[in-house]
Design a protein around this motif. Structure first.
Motif: not given
Length: 127
Positions: A1-6, A52-58, A87-100, A116-118
């Motif tokens: 079964m193919h996991s979907k990112p959560q 994120l979790s349940d992200v397929p390898t790659g 099974l990896q929990r992935i932390n993504l830090i997204n910097e947003v500058r000068n958002l109008s 894929y809309p998450l």
């Protein structure tokens, strides 16, 4: 079964500190709305922190878009990331500058992984 990112965590904050010794993340100044004295308004800096979790390898691509109309979203962040496995929990830090923001209102935010809309959420901007 193919996991979907959560999405486990979605936070808007002032910053994220990563302890060099332990790798632990300290989240600074969490907020869920923005207040401005006048419009148009430009917010100088914020971080969208995502776990994120349940992200397929790659290799994968995250895209974060925003807009007042869900049918007309503007991409703000598009970047690659890697998963070592679902099974990896992935932390993504997204910097947003000068958002109008042209005026007050609810601004829709869409998070996609590999087109894929998450998660659909929003941020309120008020006077």
């Amino acid at each position: 079964m193919h996991s979907k990112p959560q999405v486990l965590v979605w936070l808007t904050c002032d910053g994220v500190h990563i302890d060099p010794a332990t790798g632990k993340h300290t989240i600074l100044g969490i907020f869920s709305n923005i207040r401005a004295r006048e419009f148009p308004f430009t917010h100088p800096y914020m971080v969208w922190f995502l776990t994120l979790s349940d992200v397929p390898t790659g290799n994968h691509k995250i895209k974060v878009s925003m807009g007042v109309d869900p049918t007309n979203m503007q991409p703000l962040i598009e970047r690659p990331f890697e998963s070592k496995g679902p099974l990896q929990r992935i932390n993504l830090i997204n910097e947003v500058r000068n958002l109008s923001f042209p005026g007050p209102g609810n601004f829709d935010i869409m998070i996609e992984i590999d087109d894929y809309p998450l998660l659909a959420t929003n941020i309120n901007v008020s006077k």
